[in-house]
Scaffold this motif. Sequence first.
Motif, PDB file in Angstrom:
ATOM      1  N   ARG A   1     -19.937  52.412  61.996  1.00 33.85           N
ATOM      2  CA  ARG A   1     -19.341  51.294  62.730  1.00 33.85           C
ATOM      3  C   ARG A   1     -19.147  50.150  62.256  1.00 33.85           C
ATOM      4  NH1 ARG A   1     -22.845  52.498  67.896  1.00 33.85           N
ATOM      5  NH2 ARG A   1     -24.288  52.670  66.368  1.00 33.85           N
ATOM      6  N   THR A   2     -20.069  49.963  61.272  1.00 35.18           N
ATOM      7  CA  THR A   2     -20.095  48.656  60.374  1.00 35.18           C
ATOM      8  C   THR A   2     -19.437  48.984  59.069  1.00 35.18           C
ATOM      9  OG1 THR A   2     -22.487  49.307  59.195  1.00 35.18           O
ATOM     10  CG2 THR A   2     -22.443  47.768  61.398  1.00 35.18           C
ATOM     11  N   MET A   3     -19.191  50.169  58.541  1.00 38.54           N
ATOM     12  CA  MET A   3     -18.606  50.440  57.500  1.00 38.54           C
ATOM     13  C   MET A   3     -17.014  50.369  57.817  1.00 38.54           C
ATOM     14  SD  MET A   3     -20.304  53.682  55.364  1.00 38.54           S
ATOM     15  CE  MET A   3     -19.987  54.883  56.862  1.00 38.54           C
ATOM     16  N   PHE A   4     -16.518  51.137  58.604  1.00 43.97           N
ATOM     17  CA  PHE A   4     -15.146  51.024  59.044  1.00 43.97           C
ATOM     18  C   PHE A   4     -14.832  49.895  59.937  1.00 43.97           C
ATOM     19  CE2 PHE A   4     -16.184  55.225  58.178  1.00 43.97           C
ATOM     20  CZ  PHE A   4     -14.960  55.761  57.332  1.00 43.97           C
ATOM     21  N   ARG A   5     -14.384  48.688  59.072  1.00 42.68           N
ATOM     22  CA  ARG A   5     -14.109  47.503  59.837  1.00 42.68           C
ATOM     23  C   ARG A   5     -12.750  47.540  60.038  1.00 42.68           C
ATOM     24  NH1 ARG A   5     -18.002  44.169  60.505  1.00 42.68           N
ATOM     25  NH2 ARG A   5     -19.861  44.104  58.923  1.00 42.68           N
TER      26      ARG A   5
ATOM     27  N   SER B   1     -13.856  53.057  51.020  1.00 46.28           N
ATOM     28  CA  SER B   1     -14.640  52.747  50.352  1.00 46.28           C
ATOM     29  C   SER B   1     -15.492  54.185  49.953  1.00 46.28           C
ATOM     30  CB  SER B   1     -15.701  51.709  50.684  1.00 46.28           C
ATOM     31  OG  SER B   1     -16.392  52.179  51.748  1.00 46.28           O
ATOM     32  N   LEU B   2     -16.256  54.085  48.761  1.00 45.93           N
ATOM     33  CA  LEU B   2     -16.736  55.143  48.331  1.00 45.93           C
ATOM     34  C   LEU B   2     -17.837  55.953  49.325  1.00 45.93           C
ATOM     35  CD1 LEU B   2     -17.146  57.440  46.239  1.00 45.93           C
ATOM     36  CD2 LEU B   2     -18.889  55.850  45.054  1.00 45.93           C
ATOM     37  N   SER B   3     -18.427  54.821  50.087  1.00 44.80           N
ATOM     38  CA  SER B   3     -19.090  55.181  50.956  1.00 44.80           C
ATOM     39  C   SER B   3     -18.540  55.562  52.304  1.00 44.80           C
ATOM     40  CB  SER B   3     -20.282  54.106  51.684  1.00 44.80           C
ATOM     41  OG  SER B   3     -19.392  53.024  52.095  1.00 44.80           O
TER      42      SER B   3
ATOM     43  N   VAL C   1     -16.718  60.324  55.817  1.00 47.61           N
ATOM     44  CA  VAL C   1     -15.630  61.477  56.134  1.00 47.61           C
ATOM     45  C   VAL C   1     -15.937  62.807  55.825  1.00 47.61           C
ATOM     46  CG1 VAL C   1     -13.196  61.973  56.376  1.00 47.61           C
ATOM     47  CG2 VAL C   1     -14.023  59.603  56.734  1.00 47.61           C
ATOM     48  N   ALA C   2     -16.094  62.715  54.439  1.00 46.41           N
ATOM     49  CA  ALA C   2     -16.470  64.269  53.750  1.00 46.41           C
ATOM     50  C   ALA C   2     -17.627  65.056  54.365  1.00 46.41           C
ATOM     51  CB  ALA C   2     -16.611  64.095  52.178  1.00 46.41           C
ATOM     52  N   ARG C   3     -18.521  64.400  54.587  1.00 44.32           N
ATOM     53  CA  ARG C   3     -19.868  64.797  55.498  1.00 44.32           C
ATOM     54  C   ARG C   3     -19.562  65.140  56.792  1.00 44.32           C
ATOM     55  NH1 ARG C   3     -25.180  64.057  54.166  1.00 44.32           N
ATOM     56  NH2 ARG C   3     -26.623  65.592  55.354  1.00 44.32           N
ATOM     57  N   ALA C   4     -18.641  64.272  57.529  1.00 43.46           N
ATOM     58  CA  ALA C   4     -18.378  64.822  58.960  1.00 43.46           C
ATOM     59  C   ALA C   4     -17.544  66.108  58.728  1.00 43.46           C
ATOM     60  CB  ALA C   4     -17.901  63.594  59.343  1.00 43.46           C
ATOM     61  N   ALA C   5     -16.547  65.986  57.990  1.00 45.89           N
ATOM     62  CA  ALA C   5     -15.524  67.272  57.710  1.00 45.89           C
ATOM     63  C   ALA C   5     -16.400  68.508  57.637  1.00 45.89           C
ATOM     64  CB  ALA C   5     -14.499  66.971  56.844  1.00 45.89           C
ATOM     65  N   LEU C   6     -17.406  68.405  56.455  1.00 48.30           N
ATOM     66  CA  LEU C   6     -17.975  69.662  56.171  1.00 48.30           C
ATOM     67  C   LEU C   6     -19.348  70.091  57.308  1.00 48.30           C
ATOM     68  CD1 LEU C   6     -18.953  68.559  52.416  1.00 48.30           C
ATOM     69  CD2 LEU C   6     -17.300  70.282  53.329  1.00 48.30           C
ATOM     70  N   ASP C   7     -19.666  68.866  57.991  1.00 47.86           N
ATOM     71  CA  ASP C   7     -20.443  69.433  59.100  1.00 47.86           C
ATOM     72  C   ASP C   7     -19.927  69.933  60.330  1.00 47.86           C
ATOM     73  OD1 ASP C   7     -22.715  68.587  57.739  1.00 47.86           O
ATOM     74  OD2 ASP C   7     -23.145  66.719  58.613  1.00 47.86           O
ATOM     75  N   SER C   8     -18.656  69.383  60.671  1.00 46.23           N
ATOM     76  CA  SER C   8     -17.833  69.786  61.834  1.00 46.23           C
ATOM     77  C   SER C   8     -17.113  71.123  61.559  1.00 46.23           C
ATOM     78  CB  SER C   8     -16.939  68.871  62.248  1.00 46.23           C
ATOM     79  OG  SER C   8     -17.631  67.718  62.758  1.00 46.23           O
TER      80      SER C   8
END
Length: 394
Positions: free
Chosen positions: A72-76, A328-330, A335-342
């Motif tokens: 929530r702080t990354m995706f301003r 950004s890279l983070s 998003v990659a982590r969320a996609a792989l987890d979901s």
Amino acid sequence: MSKQDVLVRKSTHNDKRYNKRYNKNKDYHHRHRKSKKKRVILICVLCIAGILLALLGYAASILLNSDKYDPRTMFRPKETDAAASTPPDAADANEGGPDIGDDAVLYNGEVYQYNQDMVNVVFMGIDYEKHEGAEGETLGGGQADTLLLIAINTNNNKMTLFNIPRDTMTEIKLYDLNRNYTGDAVAQIALSHAYGDGAELSNRLTVDAVSNLFYGLPVYRYITLDVAGIPVATDAVGGVTVTVPETVEIAGETVEKGKQVTLGGKQAESYVKQRDKSELTSNLSRMERQISYLKGFFNAVKQNTKNNVLFPVTLYQEIGNYASTDMSLSEIAYVARAALDSGLADENIMTVPEKMQQGEVYAEYMADDEALYQMILDTFYLKQPSAAAPAVAE
């Protein structure tokens, strides 16, 4: 004996011992220069390798620790030109009614509050061939042939994909060839990208069009992939296995519906792009193939990542020339982590509900306002307790 013979005989350059020393020194200096040159090259290579390793280490650290970041702080949120709205025939008027606060809507007597834990990202698959625009002009910004709205609930990391047919009719912004804004028009959403510059402007126009279609939903970031990069991405993951949703021809071979096949790079590009424009429903069929490809692709990425935790970084390097993003890279790592987890199970994928019709020239998909609006409320909003409900005693 001539004077010349004396000079030649006395010349030190004709002295065998001198020549031996001279050649030896000459070889030494030549080898020394070559050795010095090699050392310089080696030092440069080591420096570059060190920088790359540092970047890879940084990327790996972000990827491994992506669950520790607060998205929530990354995706301003970034400003969008799309104005928030509600479907005229679906939303309840609230004039003179109770104050339901900001980011809330009143629908069928119920109050829904926007879920601030949501992160919304648009994925675009861009075909950069020249196309005809809404006004008949030739546009070179490329069409967004594949559109996905990626919605991630950061509270539980649940990811939902909204598949948006390219022929969905919505209000888009029009620009002339000098990139001057000329007004709005209702047209196929895929054309929103074509009116831009094929880069940042095109991407922002498509983000605005998606936000507009979803009644002003905030869309924070975008990811684009040139369809020319599909073969590269496919080969990078070692091929993509799909279950064919319809009988289709792949590389000259007919593959029956329901059959499982592993696609190589060029096969994958043909698989996700081909359609019969004479058929009104051809794009819907193509969308099913694209979804089957995405499922297979994510499965391949997941398997590769199990064997090599840095694989997503390697993959991004492979397709970097065909992709662009404002993340950004983070943010990419999250998003990659969320996609792989979901994962991409059927329950995580929704298609924008629409009614199909034949336009003057092309197929047109008109969004089912009520069904889409309810889908938005169910995914992006939190239903509030009814004000009429009795209070619970403490």
